[in-house]
Design an enzyme around this catalytic site. Structure first.
Site, short mmCIF file in Angstrom:
data_model
loop_
_atom_site.label_atom_id
_atom_site.label_comp_id
_atom_site.label_asym_id
_atom_site.label_seq_id
_atom_site.Cartn_x
_atom_site.Cartn_y
_atom_site.Cartn_z
N GLU A 152 38.40 49.89 46.03
CA GLU A 152 37.59 48.76 45.58
C GLU A 152 36.26 48.72 46.33
O GLU A 152 35.22 48.39 45.76
CB GLU A 152 38.38 47.46 45.79
CG GLU A 152 37.95 46.32 44.88
CD GLU A 152 38.99 45.21 44.84
OE1 GLU A 152 39.88 45.26 43.97
OE2 GLU A 152 38.96 44.31 45.71
N GLU A 182 34.12 51.13 44.80
CA GLU A 182 33.70 50.63 43.49
C GLU A 182 32.54 49.65 43.66
O GLU A 182 31.55 49.69 42.91
CB GLU A 182 34.89 49.94 42.80
CG GLU A 182 34.62 49.55 41.35
CD GLU A 182 35.80 48.81 40.72
OE1 GLU A 182 36.76 48.47 41.44
OE2 GLU A 182 35.76 48.57 39.50
N CYS A 234 43.65 41.94 42.60
CA CYS A 234 44.98 42.07 43.20
C CYS A 234 45.97 41.05 42.68
O CYS A 234 47.17 41.21 42.80
CB CYS A 234 44.93 41.87 44.71
SG CYS A 234 43.59 42.69 45.49
N SER A 258 37.31 44.22 38.96
CA SER A 258 37.55 45.56 39.49
C SER A 258 38.60 46.27 38.64
O SER A 258 39.57 45.66 38.21
CB SER A 258 38.04 45.46 40.93
OG SER A 258 38.62 46.68 41.33
N LYS A 304 53.79 38.92 39.30
CA LYS A 304 54.00 40.35 39.52
C LYS A 304 55.09 40.90 38.62
O LYS A 304 55.10 42.08 38.28
CB LYS A 304 54.40 40.60 40.98
CG LYS A 304 53.27 40.40 41.98
CD LYS A 304 52.33 41.58 42.03
CE LYS A 304 51.20 41.30 43.01
NZ LYS A 304 50.07 42.23 42.80
N GLU A 351 53.29 41.63 35.57
CA GLU A 351 52.39 42.77 35.79
C GLU A 351 53.15 44.09 35.71
O GLU A 351 52.71 45.05 35.08
CB GLU A 351 51.71 42.63 37.15
CG GLU A 351 50.71 43.74 37.44
CD GLU A 351 50.12 43.66 38.84
OE1 GLU A 351 48.91 43.79 38.98
OE2 GLU A 351 50.89 43.46 39.81
N GLU A 354 50.58 49.23 30.27
CA GLU A 354 49.68 50.21 30.88
C GLU A 354 50.12 50.59 32.28
O GLU A 354 49.53 51.48 32.90
CB GLU A 354 48.23 49.67 30.89
CG GLU A 354 47.99 48.41 31.69
CD GLU A 354 48.14 47.13 30.90
OE1 GLU A 354 48.89 47.13 29.89
OE2 GLU A 354 47.53 46.12 31.28
N CYS A 373 48.34 34.63 48.58
CA CYS A 373 49.73 35.05 48.31
C CYS A 373 50.75 34.34 49.20
O CYS A 373 51.91 34.23 48.83
CB CYS A 373 49.86 36.55 48.49
SG CYS A 373 48.72 37.46 47.44
#
Lengths: 536, 159, 583
Positions: free
Chosen positions: C276, C279, C296, C316, C355, C358, C363, C500
């Site tokens: 990142e 990036e 994240c 990102s 999560k 996710e 993908e 988190c």
């Protein structure tokens, strides 16, 4: 202005409309035209005259003759006999059911009534601002704007002793002063016309019969507290009220009685109509405000109160229709005059709506402190069918149920609560001895289950439980333990519910258990209904 | 429902027009929903979505409001909605019998809609015409002082 | 000065009776009250007697006034409280023994505290079916007590306004829009409603059985990764107070449960920083698109896809550390250890419910397999450890396994709001300037302020960074970006308040105070670690040398980067959207 030798007032209140007054009005107009009398006799559609179960009702002036249950086929006779030949049509003056009331002017009907709020209802054409003005309309507003400071107006209200007529009986002057003293960018006046209490239809008929008095009062309130915008929140079911008040606003604006710089005083006031969508709880002022803001009509936690934190968080006065209806007269005649009516502690008049087992159903306005007996037997013509009185529920479905022993209790905002009841909105439901208390209790509770907003526990869950238990008793499955649970539950609801709905839902049950416990016990112990009329 | 606009385009434009008329403010939600219901007969989900989108407010709130008020319906209703008052003044004077007769005449329970889609039978809060109890309201029209014999006559007008 | 139960106390104007009483050590019972949420005052449990008031008043909402006299425990109060609680209980299932909130339920605790021995009302349930439409959250509306804390959480703190009261009176329920299932609506699956819920009406989907089964399967090589924020919270599941870090015991407990390898999400957190950070530098060099927004937090990602589809180009392309780990474990690690990736069962321990969603995104299978097979929340692992009878308190401290077990302090603070930003700045500064940071502590981006901002000089370039946690704050900062009212180069967004450590999968209770304590513990851990910058992680260097070759390179692109999907704000099945609104 044209001079007419006679005026025929056709009651255009919703109850009369339901009985076909429009057809009668059209037939009258037609008949007068046919006989060439339309230049001499004027037909006026008015607001409610009061005796709603006698509709269609018409009154012929100057004689003041009241004809009831007039049908289209009666019209030619009235025109021929009364308006042409000057002979009263006795057949239609109600000598049958409502003995004694043969003329609207005669004392029996009105002697006990004092018409302050209803002074124009049934007298003027509510769709004509000119007729309202002709009866001193907008003079009170002019007086406020030209002769009085806002604080003087509030002082007059305080001295008058007027308390809110929606049911809470909060002193109007005091309420106004909270908002007047609040500092804010904007303030609002809301007329609470979300009349939903079963058995109550006074606000509807006031709005239908004299819309300008409410608009004028709102402008006065706006001047007193420093508000420039007002709203009339009307229940969606009241289409005629909405129509009349909307028209009234247009007329007042056109004449400069609402809008910018009224009477050149620099004071501006505008009024808009907001429609409810079917929720009894929106009669509660904070729920009403939630609804106006586009939300679910759920009451807010108080404090803070709307007087300082209301619509859009701004200081807001919320007044009931009837409360407002008193205001122009109080301003014009002064607080001392107003205190001449009613009782010292509770001055003024009260509009009641009489329903149920009573000969004359409808709308009356009487001094505070009148007894139930007087209302039922002198004004209401007693109980039909020769049956005897069993119970009266005062204040609508959320009010208490009083037995015969209480007939001489003065009806005002302070005495009735001592009896466990309430004056509330002024609904009077009369029940004769043919009805079963438990059955009626079940009907009352069903109402609250439907209307609870569902926000706080005691009301959301409690109303359903009250109903469930009463239903159990009604079908013969009740126990004595149920009566104890009813009492505990009622106590918790009265003491802890978020708003008046949940707090007063148990009132009918509590008073019924107090005055008619034997009837509940008969359903529990003997599995029998003493009246033999309920489902048992 | 045949009163529904045929295409989505018309739904979008109808609602856009209604919102424009009342102003793009959450405060106008009740008035907007009232008009949307008049346009479509009830408040279908895609109409509520359009309202939420136009007012840029959470759909959940729009739906919460739509289900709070009894004059709104998120379920399809008949062409004519019959609302029966059974509050105490009407109850005392025989509302229960009226309900029985209506149910029987229409062949549906309270809350139901006839299979032909003509009538929906519902409860109503007090109509404020207790002076002429018992009363019912069909669409915007109120009927009072009713006896069971009146019901077939009245229904005939709408059939 | 107010008097409560005969005790006098001086409090500020505007204090509620509840707060004043707590100051005096009088703990008025509550149910719908939540310290971080708008006052509901719906349950009417906290009612008290106030002299001069006709009615009992809710202590949670009623402000004190001078010389007020309050009684909190009179027969009147107790009777009303009891009735109100019985009313709630009569509408609530009694299967506490089978409930996911058994022994951690506010309603159960209250019934115990008020000594409820009977419920005098007939029990009646709503009979509304379970909502199991998402891989993350299960709603059990029959258990809902309509306290509306979840409504306030979802609307005010998370700005999603998914849950709303529906209907009226006794039939009022809290439900997603149009009474759809959660899977149909614009839910971020952040799970904060679980923390708001006093009972078991909303919970994580329990996947423990899948993991137990995999652990018992000898053909499976079961690997687990541990997220940064779980080591600071797992102790709370096992009887410890918040604020203590148990990395070593956590690793030991996982080994005892039978995991073949216990590795660390902190490792891929460091990797995320490298990817990142590069990036960011690339986008700065190439002139955009900026700001770069961190990726994240899968709750934020889903929220962004629903509510800010127009800003997705700024996000990102880096996968989250969980998914980078997942992609590497079935490629890099498989090759490294010589195990066929089809035999690897990849479990992650996360503080997060989103999560779970996710991991199931289509993908997220760049290894050729589903990269992460099962996501366990801290709560689920707590249950597994308890069920297995592991004496957590007396476990020895053990180390993570290699090659994906070494990490830095930069990764440790990923679990707290501002942590990703701080970790990134430590690396970006040194990579961009070639200089060593004079001080590596970026205090401006730490703490629980809703939106934090800082300016950092990268050589002669001033870089503006912003940090938002909680989706309402995210919404605010994103609107600033959308309306071009504020220029940022780099924004960190975490869906959950506090980051988190306050995740939807964390131990219950999780509130602002506890979020703060857990976050602070992570900063302490960071300070004690020998390596505190991601680019100094030797295992990361090894990974690039052996496998990835270079940041943002071809392998990285294939395994570590992803794309996003525009989603509708509204239920889609009934309403065709012009674009590919629904995946």
């Amino acid at each position: 202005m044209r001079f007419y030798r006679s005026h025929v007032l056709v009651c255009g209140g919703t109850p009369c409309i339901l009985e076909g007054c429009k057809a009668v009005r059209d037939a009258l107009t037609e008949e007068l035209k046919r006989r060439g009398l339309d230049e001499e006799v004027r037909v006026v559609e008015t607001g409610c005259l009061g005796p709603c179960d006698l509709g269609p009702v018409i009154v012929v002036y100057p004689e003041g003759t009241l004809y009831e249950k007039v049908a289209v086929r009666d019209v030619s006779e009235i025109v021929e006999e009364h308006l042409l030949k000057g002979r009263i049509v006795r057949r239609l003056t109600g000598e049958g059911r409502l003995a004694g009331i043969v003329s609207y002017k005669e004392p029996e009907y009105l002697e006990c009534q004092e018409r302050i709020v209803l002074r124009n209802c049934g007298i003027i054409d509510p769709s004509s601002i000119e007729e309202y003005i002709a009866r001193d309309g907008y003079r009170a507003l002019a007086k406020c704007l030209t002769e009085m400071e806002p604080c003087d107006v509030i002082e007059v209200m305080k001295q008058s002793g007027l308390v809110g007529r929606g049911g809470a009986a909060f002193p109007t002057g005091l309420k106004w002063s909270f908002t007047a003293n609040a500092v804010a960018d904007e303030k609002f006046i809301i007329c609470n016309a979300d009349e939903g209490e079963p058995g109550t239809f006074k606000d509807r008929l006031i709005l239908e019969g004299d819309p300008h008095s409410i608009l004028e009062a709102m402008a006065i309130a706006g001047y007193a507290v420093g508000a420039e915008r007002g709203f009339v929140y009307i229940r969606g079911e009241y289409s005629l009220s909405i129509e009349r008040i909307t028209k009234g606003i247009e007329q007042a604006k056109a004449m400069g009685l609402l809008g910018r710089d009224i009477f050149g005083s620099g004071f501006s006031f505008d009024i808009e109509v907001r429609k409810g969508a079917g929720a009894y709880v929106c009669g509660e002022e904070t729920a009403l405000i939630e609804s106006m803001e586009g939300g679910r009509g759920e009451p807010r936690v108080k404090p803070p109160y709307p007087g300082t934190h209301g619509f859009l968080g701004m200081p807001t006065v919320v007044n009931n229709v009837e409360t407002l209806g008193n205001i122009p007269r109080i301003i014009l005649n002064g607080p001392v005059w107003y205190r001449g009516f009613g009782t010292p502690k509770c001055p003024g008049t009260k509009v009641f709506t009489m329903t149920g087992d009573i000969n004359s159903k409808g709308l009356i306005e009487v001094p505070m402190g009148i007894t139930l007996r007087k209302i039922i037997y002198e004004i209401g013509g007693g109980i039909p069918g020769g049956r005897s009185f069993k119970m009266a529920q005062t204040g609508g479905t959320s009010g208490g149920c009083l037995p015969g022993e209480m007939l001489d209790v003065p009806m005002d905002y302070f005495t009735l609560p001592e009896m466990g009841s309430a004056l509330g909105s002024g609904a009077l439901l009369i029940m004769d001895d043919s009805h079963c208390i438990v059955d009626i209790a079940e009907s009352f509770m069903r109402f609250f289950v439907r209307e609870s907003c569902g926000k706080c526990v005691p009301c959301r869950e409690g109303t359903a439980r009250l109903h469930h238990i009463v239903e159990k008793i009604a079908i013969g499955n009740g126990t004595y333990e149920d009566l104890r649970v009813l009492e505990d539950l009622s106590h918790a609801m009265q003491k802890t519910a978020l708003c008046g709905l949940g707090q007063s839902a148990p009132i009918p049950i509590m008073t019924m258990l107090k005055y008619f416990k034997d009837e509940f016990e008969a359903h529990i112990k003997d599995k029998l209904c003493p009246t033999g009329t309920c489902r048992l | 429902m045949d009163v529904m606009p045929a295409s989505l385009d018309s739904l979008e434009s109808t609602i856009k027009e209604i919102v424009a008329r009342h102003g793009r403010s959450e405060h106008e939600l009740l008035a907007i929903l009232d008009d949307v219901q008049r346009a479509f007969g009830y408040l279908p989900e895609n109409a509520l979505i359009e309202v939420a989108r136009n007012l840029d407010m959470p759909l959940g709130k729009v739906y919460g409001v739509a289900t709070f008020y009894t004059l709104f319906s998120v379920e399809p209703v008949g062409e004519h909605v019959i609302r029966v008052c059974e509050n105490a003044p009407c109850h005392l004077l025989g509302a229960d019998t009226l309900i029985d007769v209506l149910s029987q005449e229409l062949g549906i329970p309270m809350g139901g809609t006839t299979s032909c889609g003509k009538f929906t039978l519902k409860h109503t809060s007090c109509l404020g015409v207790c002076g002429v109890a018992p009363a019912i309201m069909i669409d915007d029209e109120v009927y009072g002082n009713l006896t069971p014999d009146d019901i077939p006559v009245i229904l005939e007008k709408y059939r | 000065m107010v008097t409560i139960d005969g005790l006098r106390v001086q409090v500020d104007a505007g204090t509620t009776i509840l707060e004043a009483a707590r100051k005096l050590g009088v703990d008025i019972p509550t149910l719908c009250h939540h310290p971080d949420l708008e006052v509901q005052a719906t349950c009417r449990i906290c009612v008290v007697e106030v002299e001069g008031e006709k009615l009992l008043q809710p202590a949670c909402a009623f402000p004190v006034r001078d010389n007020m006299v309050v009684r909190t425990n009179t027969p009147d109060v107790r009777s009303a409280r009891r009735v109100n609680l019985e009313l709630i209980l009569a509408h609530h299932p009694t299967d506490c023994l089978q409930c996911i909130r058994n022994r951690n339920c506010e309603l159960q605790a209250l019934a115990e505290r008020l000594g409820i021995r009977e419920v005098r009302f007939e029990r009646k349930l709503r009979g509304i079916p379970l909502d199991e439409s998402t891989p993350a959250i299960v709603r059990e509306p029959d258990k809902c007590i309509s306290c509306r804390r979840c409504v306030a959480m979802c609307r005010d703190v998370q700005a999603a306004a998914v849950l709303w009261p529906v209907g009226r009176g006794v039939d009022t329920v809290v439900a997603p829009a149009c009474e759809r299932e959660l899977g149909d609506v614009a839910c971020a699956l952040c799970g904060q409603c679980i923390h708001a819920c006093p009972v078991g009406a909303i919970a994580e989907r329990d996947d423990t059985e899948k993991v137990f089964r995999a652990l018992a399967d000898p053909t499976r090589h079961v690997v687990v990764q541990t997220a940064p924020a779980t080591r600071v919270s797992i102790g709370e599941e096992l009887g410890f107070p918040p604020g203590e870090i148990f990395t070593g015991k956590l690793v030991a407990a996982l080994r005892r449960l039978g995991f073949d390898k216990v590795m660390d999400t902190d490792f891929t957190a460091d990797l995320t920083i490298i990817e990142e950070g590069n990036e960011l530098l690339k986008r700065i060099k190439e002139g955009g698109p900026l700001p770069l927004i961190t990726s994240c937090s899968p709750g934020w990602i889903k929220f962004g896809e629903h509510f800010f589809p127009d800003l997705l180009e700024y996000v990102s392309t880096c996968k989250s550390p969980q998914q980078m780990f997942g992609a590497l474990v079935k490629t890099y690690y498989a090759r490294h250890s010589g195990i066929d990736p089809k035999d690897i069962f990849s479990v992650s321990l996360m503080p997060c419910t989103a999560k779970k969603f996710e991991a199931e995104r289509p993908e997220m299978a760049s290894s050729g397999y589903q990269d992460v097979d099962v996501v366990l929340t801290s709560r689920e692992l707590g249950r597994m450890i308890r069920e297995a009878g592991i004496d957590f308190a007396n476990l020895p401290d053990e180390e993570h396994d290699s090659p994906m077990g070494i990490s830095t302090g930069a990764a440790a603070i990923f679990g707290a709001t501002g942590g990703v930003m701080e970790a990134a700045l430590r690396t970006v500064y040194e990579v961009a300037t070639g200089l060593e940071l004079p001080s590596i502590d970026f205090q401006e981006v730490r703490g629980l302020e809703g939106i934090k901002e800082a300016e950092v000089m990268l050589g002669d370039m001033k870089v503006r960074v912003g940090v938002a946690h909680g989706l309402a704050n995210a919404k605010r900062i994103l609107e600033l970006v959308r309306d071009k009212e504020r220029v940022y180069h780099f924004i960190e967004i975490m869906a959950c308040p506090g980051g988190c450590v306050g995740g939807g999968g964390q131990p219950i209770p999780t509130n602002m105070e506890i979020r703060g304590i857990r976050g602070n513990a992570l900063y302490v851990a960071d300070r004690l670690l020998p390596l505190r910058k991601s680019h100094e992680n030797p295992a990361i260097k090894q990974l690039y040398e052996e496998f990835l070759m270079e940041p943002l390179g071809e392998v990285s692109h294939r395994l570590l980067h992803t794309h996003y999907t525009e989603r509708s704000k509204y239920p889609v099945s009934c309403y065709p959207m012009s674009q590919n609104a629904c995946d």
